[in-house]
Design an enzyme around this catalytic site. Structure first.
Site, PDB file in Angstrom:
ATOM      1  N   ARG A 194      29.528  26.495  22.783  1.00  0.00           N
ATOM      2  CA  ARG A 194      30.327  26.099  24.167  1.00  0.00           C
ATOM      3  C   ARG A 194      31.150  27.287  24.445  1.00  0.00           C
ATOM      4  O   ARG A 194      30.893  27.656  25.786  1.00  0.00           O
ATOM      5  CB  ARG A 194      30.741  24.673  24.006  1.00  0.00           C
ATOM      6  CG  ARG A 194      31.652  24.428  25.344  1.00  0.00           C
ATOM      7  CD  ARG A 194      30.608  24.675  26.899  1.00  0.00           C
ATOM      8  NE  ARG A 194      29.375  24.040  26.709  1.00  0.00           N
ATOM      9  CZ  ARG A 194      28.173  24.571  27.318  1.00  0.00           C
ATOM     10  NH1 ARG A 194      28.335  25.562  28.389  1.00  0.00           N
ATOM     11  NH2 ARG A 194      26.933  24.041  27.149  1.00  0.00           N
TER      12      ARG A 194
ATOM     13  N   LYS B 161      41.663  38.094  43.230  1.00  0.00           N
ATOM     14  CA  LYS B 161      41.349  36.715  43.117  1.00  0.00           C
ATOM     15  C   LYS B 161      40.412  36.353  42.000  1.00  0.00           C
ATOM     16  O   LYS B 161      39.355  35.801  42.378  1.00  0.00           O
ATOM     17  CB  LYS B 161      40.712  36.398  44.330  1.00  0.00           C
ATOM     18  CG  LYS B 161      41.814  36.760  45.661  1.00  0.00           C
ATOM     19  CD  LYS B 161      41.050  36.313  46.995  1.00  0.00           C
ATOM     20  CE  LYS B 161      42.093  36.726  48.160  1.00  0.00           C
ATOM     21  NZ  LYS B 161      41.395  36.530  49.410  1.00  0.00           N
TER      22      LYS B 161
ATOM     23  N   LYS C 284      51.026  45.218  51.948  1.00  0.00           N
ATOM     24  CA  LYS C 284      50.635  43.918  52.734  1.00  0.00           C
ATOM     25  C   LYS C 284      51.576  43.550  53.537  1.00  0.00           C
ATOM     26  O   LYS C 284      52.667  44.273  53.658  1.00  0.00           O
ATOM     27  CB  LYS C 284      50.013  43.045  51.933  1.00  0.00           C
ATOM     28  CG  LYS C 284      49.013  43.491  50.726  1.00  0.00           C
ATOM     29  CD  LYS C 284      48.185  42.421  50.415  1.00  0.00           C
ATOM     30  CE  LYS C 284      47.101  41.596  51.127  1.00  0.00           C
ATOM     31  NZ  LYS C 284      46.473  40.651  50.487  1.00  0.00           N
TER      32      LYS C 284
ATOM     33  N   GLU D 248      47.553  47.944  53.981  1.00  0.00           N
ATOM     34  CA  GLU D 248      46.739  47.106  55.159  1.00  0.00           C
ATOM     35  C   GLU D 248      47.273  47.148  56.246  1.00  0.00           C
ATOM     36  O   GLU D 248      48.272  47.050  56.648  1.00  0.00           O
ATOM     37  CB  GLU D 248      47.043  45.253  54.534  1.00  0.00           C
ATOM     38  CG  GLU D 248      46.425  44.554  55.309  1.00  0.00           C
ATOM     39  CD  GLU D 248      46.762  43.057  54.883  1.00  0.00           C
ATOM     40  OE1 GLU D 248      46.077  42.254  54.117  1.00  0.00           O
ATOM     41  OE2 GLU D 248      47.894  42.937  55.209  1.00  0.00           O
TER      42      GLU D 248
ATOM     43  N   ASP E 277      41.898  44.897  57.671  1.00  0.00           N
ATOM     44  CA  ASP E 277      41.735  43.387  57.542  1.00  0.00           C
ATOM     45  C   ASP E 277      41.432  42.914  58.597  1.00  0.00           C
ATOM     46  O   ASP E 277      42.130  42.688  59.588  1.00  0.00           O
ATOM     47  CB  ASP E 277      43.248  43.173  56.953  1.00  0.00           C
ATOM     48  CG  ASP E 277      43.315  41.444  56.367  1.00  0.00           C
ATOM     49  OD1 ASP E 277      42.159  41.006  55.869  1.00  0.00           O
ATOM     50  OD2 ASP E 277      44.115  40.627  56.607  1.00  0.00           O
TER      51      ASP E 277
END
Length: 306
Positions: A117, A152, A184, A213, A234
């Site tokens: 598994r 992410k 950012k 960004e 963005d």
């Protein structure tokens, strides 16, 4: 993430990263090291031997084959058995059809059942990410635009998922917060402006690549004037993105000469259907968080053959 060269020229996760991943996954399943599989211990004689095949249940891009050798070695160590023999029949990065055999494993039955598994979870996850990445690579073919992954990722599986992106033909953007700086909106708010944030990072980390960004042409041009040469555009519309790309490249040529280079990335709300339109704006990259946060697991099974 560097490691020995694998089939197809792909470089897999470093041996220590892979060993840690395998160890953590087996500890989770067995309740520690060495741990125990109460069902297998009760039902399978210690001297039983088996041959099994790892098989795709659906078509996709193969990834994760590098896990079988270290996984089975660790499982065998825990059980005090010999390590099963691994015969890889498909290379990471190749296309597989439904029913294709990826690997043949032979050895002590207990070891194979203990590892089953864990191996299928990791290979299925990797194949899913690689298959999703390949879809983006295919739709961008001929445009010169590369597809990038993001941070992410599943906690603890970043190295694994980024390897899967490479198997699918994608490019790893950065490993984490330490190897590439990314300014950012929250950093800009803390520093007072995007330009101030860029200058602060460049001052404190002069040897680290800095991406900024931007959400408008005006901000993009201000960052370029401050020295920025790696911009992430963005959530821009294709028209705004095209205008920004043209304006930025013109300004860089003016400031740095005809050979001046700037890297431009599009991100935010991207879909496969929109990818060709976005690529036509002249960006160098598109970054897609969904490669790792939303790719479905590919169905991979293990069949007994003897």
């Amino acid at each position: 993430m560097s490691g020995q060269d694998q089939a197809g020229g792909l470089v897999g996760p470093a041996a220590d990263v892979l060993a840690r991943l395998v160890r953590t996954a087996l500890d989770e399943d067995l309740g520690g090291d060495p741990g125990t599989d109460v069902t297998t211990t009760a039902t399978v004689p210690a001297d039983a031997r088996t041959v099994v095949e790892v098989r795709l249940r659906e078509p996709g891009t193969v990834a994760g084959q590098v896990v079988w050798v270290p996984l089975l070695a660790d499982a065998a160590r825990r059980l005090g058995q010999e390590t099963p023999v691994v015969e890889l029949l498909a290379a990471d990065g190749s296309h597989g059809a439904a029913g294709d055999v990826l690997a043949r494993l032979s050895g002590p039955t207990r070891t194979l059942l203990v590892a089953e598994r864990t191996g299928l979870n990791l290979v299925g996850r990797a194949c899913g990410v690689a298959t999703a990445t390949r879809a983006w690579v295919d739709v961008l073919a001929g445009t010169g635009v590369e597809v990038l992954d993001t941070r992410k990722t599943t906690p603890g599986l970043r190295a694994w998922e980024k390897y899967a992106v490479r198997c699918g033909g994608g490019t790893n953007k950065r490993v984490g917060l330490f190897d590439v700086a990314m300014v950012k909106d929250n950093h800009a708010a803390a520093a007072g402006s995007v330009v101030a944030a860029y200058r602060a990072v460049r001052s404190t980390s002069p040897d680290v690549a800095v991406e900024v960004e931007v959400e408008s042409t005006e901000v993009a041009l201000a960052v370029v004037r401050a020295g920025g040469r790696f911009l992430m555009c963005d959530n821009m519309t294709p028209d705004d993105l095209a205008r920004t790309v043209a304006a930025v490249r013109a300004l860089v040529a003016e400031l740095d000469g005809p050979g001046g280079r700037v890297l431009l990335e599009a991100t935010g709300g991207l879909t496969l259907a929109r990818a060709p339109e976005v690529a036509a704006t002249g960006v160098d990259f598109v970054s897609v968080g969904a490669l790792t946060h939303s790719s479905p697991q590919l169905d991979v099974g293990l069949d007994w053959t003897g």
